[in-house]
Design a protein around this motif. Sequence first.
Motif, PDB file in Angstrom:
ATOM      1  N   PHE A  56       0.886  -1.164   0.000  1.00 34.25           N
ATOM      2  CA  PHE A  56       0.000   0.000   0.000  1.00 34.25           C
ATOM      3  C   PHE A  56       0.919   1.207   0.000  1.00 34.25           C
ATOM      4  N   THR A  57       1.017   1.892  -1.137  1.00 27.79           N
ATOM      5  CA  THR A  57       1.982   2.966  -1.270  1.00 27.79           C
ATOM      6  C   THR A  57       1.369   4.282  -1.719  1.00 27.79           C
ATOM      7  N   ASP A  58       1.954   5.345  -1.215  1.00 28.52           N
ATOM      8  CA  ASP A  58       1.654   6.691  -1.697  1.00 28.52           C
ATOM      9  C   ASP A  58       2.443   6.885  -2.990  1.00 28.52           C
ATOM     10  N   ILE A  59       1.933   7.696  -3.895  1.00 27.21           N
ATOM     11  CA  ILE A  59       2.661   7.970  -5.138  1.00 27.21           C
ATOM     12  C   ILE A  59       3.863   8.867  -4.880  1.00 27.21           C
ATOM     13  N   HIS A  60       3.666   9.905  -4.078  1.00 31.87           N
ATOM     14  CA  HIS A  60       4.719  10.900  -3.868  1.00 31.87           C
ATOM     15  C   HIS A  60       5.473  10.622  -2.575  1.00 31.87           C
ATOM     16  N   MET A  61       6.741  10.240  -2.724  1.00 33.53           N
ATOM     17  CA  MET A  61       7.594   9.995  -1.571  1.00 33.53           C
ATOM     18  C   MET A  61       8.992  10.509  -1.886  1.00 33.53           C
ATOM     19  N   PRO A  62       9.719  10.898  -0.851  1.00 36.49           N
ATOM     20  CA  PRO A  62      11.093  11.349  -1.087  1.00 36.49           C
ATOM     21  C   PRO A  62      12.001  10.164  -1.415  1.00 36.49           C
ATOM     22  N   GLY A  63      13.136  10.468  -1.999  1.00 37.57           N
ATOM     23  CA  GLY A  63      14.101   9.415  -2.299  1.00 37.57           C
ATOM     24  C   GLY A  63      14.293   9.229  -3.788  1.00 37.57           C
ATOM     25  N   GLN A  64      14.973   8.160  -4.122  1.00 38.46           N
ATOM     26  CA  GLN A  64      15.332   7.873  -5.504  1.00 38.46           C
ATOM     27  C   GLN A  64      14.165   7.383  -6.353  1.00 38.46           C
ATOM     28  N   MET A  65      13.107   6.884  -5.707  1.00 39.02           N
ATOM     29  CA  MET A  65      12.024   6.244  -6.431  1.00 39.02           C
ATOM     30  C   MET A  65      10.678   6.709  -5.888  1.00 39.02           C
ATOM     31  N   SER A  66       9.768   7.080  -6.786  1.00 42.46           N
ATOM     32  CA  SER A  66       8.417   7.454  -6.365  1.00 42.46           C
ATOM     33  C   SER A  66       7.623   6.193  -6.022  1.00 42.46           C
ATOM     34  N   GLY A  67       6.488   6.381  -5.411  1.00 39.43           N
ATOM     35  CA  GLY A  67       5.632   5.246  -5.096  1.00 39.43           C
ATOM     36  C   GLY A  67       5.106   4.553  -6.338  1.00 39.43           C
ATOM     37  N   LEU A  68       4.863   5.311  -7.400  1.00 37.92           N
ATOM     38  CA  LEU A  68       4.410   4.712  -8.645  1.00 37.92           C
ATOM     39  C   LEU A  68       5.523   3.882  -9.283  1.00 37.92           C
ATOM     40  N   GLU A  69       6.737   4.401  -9.257  1.00 35.08           N
ATOM     41  CA  GLU A  69       7.881   3.624  -9.752  1.00 35.08           C
ATOM     42  C   GLU A  69       8.084   2.369  -8.896  1.00 35.08           C
ATOM     43  N   LEU A  70       7.918   2.524  -7.595  1.00 38.21           N
ATOM     44  CA  LEU A  70       8.013   1.381  -6.685  1.00 38.21           C
ATOM     45  C   LEU A  70       6.987   0.320  -7.053  1.00 38.21           C
ATOM     46  N   ALA A  71       5.755   0.739  -7.283  1.00 34.83           N
ATOM     47  CA  ALA A  71       4.693  -0.210  -7.625  1.00 34.83           C
ATOM     48  C   ALA A  71       5.028  -0.981  -8.908  1.00 34.83           C
ATOM     49  N   HIS A  72       5.527  -0.284  -9.913  1.00 32.05           N
ATOM     50  CA  HIS A  72       5.912  -0.963 -11.156  1.00 32.05           C
ATOM     51  C   HIS A  72       7.071  -1.934 -10.920  1.00 32.05           C
ATOM     52  N   HIS A  73       8.032  -1.514 -10.110  1.00 30.73           N
ATOM     53  CA  HIS A  73       9.170  -2.385  -9.788  1.00 30.73           C
ATOM     54  C   HIS A  73       8.695  -3.648  -9.067  1.00 30.73           C
ATOM     55  N   VAL A  74       7.791  -3.470  -8.121  1.00 32.47           N
ATOM     56  CA  VAL A  74       7.253  -4.612  -7.376  1.00 32.47           C
ATOM     57  C   VAL A  74       6.484  -5.536  -8.317  1.00 32.47           C
ATOM     58  N   ARG A  75       5.691  -4.979  -9.216  1.00 33.77           N
ATOM     59  CA  ARG A  75       4.931  -5.814 -10.158  1.00 33.77           C
ATOM     60  C   ARG A  75       5.882  -6.676 -11.013  1.00 33.77           C
ATOM     61  N   ARG A  76       6.990  -6.078 -11.454  1.00 35.80           N
ATOM     62  CA  ARG A  76       7.958  -6.820 -12.285  1.00 35.80           C
ATOM     63  C   ARG A  76       8.707  -7.887 -11.491  1.00 35.80           C
ATOM     64  N   ASN A  77       9.077  -7.579 -10.263  1.00 36.26           N
ATOM     65  CA  ASN A  77       9.951  -8.460  -9.485  1.00 36.26           C
ATOM     66  C   ASN A  77       9.237  -9.375  -8.495  1.00 36.26           C
ATOM     67  N   TRP A  78       8.089  -8.991  -8.031  1.00 36.19           N
ATOM     68  CA  TRP A  78       7.293  -9.784  -7.102  1.00 36.19           C
ATOM     69  C   TRP A  78       5.836  -9.758  -7.580  1.00 36.19           C
ATOM     70  N   PRO A  79       5.544 -10.421  -8.681  1.00 36.44           N
ATOM     71  CA  PRO A  79       4.197 -10.330  -9.268  1.00 36.44           C
ATOM     72  C   PRO A  79       3.082 -10.855  -8.362  1.00 36.44           C
ATOM     73  N   HIS A  80       3.428 -11.628  -7.338  1.00 35.28           N
ATOM     74  CA  HIS A  80       2.415 -12.132  -6.411  1.00 35.28           C
ATOM     75  C   HIS A  80       1.957 -11.064  -5.411  1.00 35.28           C
ATOM     76  N   VAL A  81       2.691  -9.965  -5.289  1.00 32.29           N
ATOM     77  CA  VAL A  81       2.347  -8.917  -4.326  1.00 32.29           C
ATOM     78  C   VAL A  81       1.266  -8.017  -4.919  1.00 32.29           C
ATOM     79  N   ALA A  82       0.140  -7.910  -4.231  1.00 30.54           N
ATOM     80  CA  ALA A  82      -0.948  -7.040  -4.662  1.00 30.54           C
ATOM     81  C   ALA A  82      -0.555  -5.581  -4.424  1.00 30.54           C
ATOM     82  N   LEU A  83      -1.158  -4.667  -5.201  1.00 26.09           N
ATOM     83  CA  LEU A  83      -0.780  -3.252  -5.131  1.00 26.09           C
ATOM     84  C   LEU A  83      -1.991  -2.356  -4.918  1.00 26.09           C
TER      85      LEU A  83
END
Length: 123
Positions: A56-83
Amino acid sequence: MEAGTKTVVVAEDEILIRMVAADILTDAGFDVIEVENAEEALATLQSRPLAIHLLFTDIHMPGQMSGLELAHHVRRNWPHVALLIASGRERPLPAALPDGSIFLTKPYNPDYVVLHVKTLTAT
């Protein structure tokens, strides 16, 4: 499976919002891990790859990766994790969201959060 057997990572940089989301989900019987940015979320997923059921992620977060980028990364690497993705600033186009994810506008209704988390983790 019982809701309590499901683990949710809540990635939110605003501590009060993160605490409220964690309380909502804990009260609904989920195990919750709180993180404040994408890097912490990734570290959690890497350390427990099969134990996490939903991010469960916010889109806007500080750091190298936004929450939306995080969600896409998780979908690619851990497809079993719901978003479940949230934002109070913008509503992304559906095509910008990872497949199978759900978007919530902040402020969100606690009942909708629980409903969506239960739906996404039902399988």
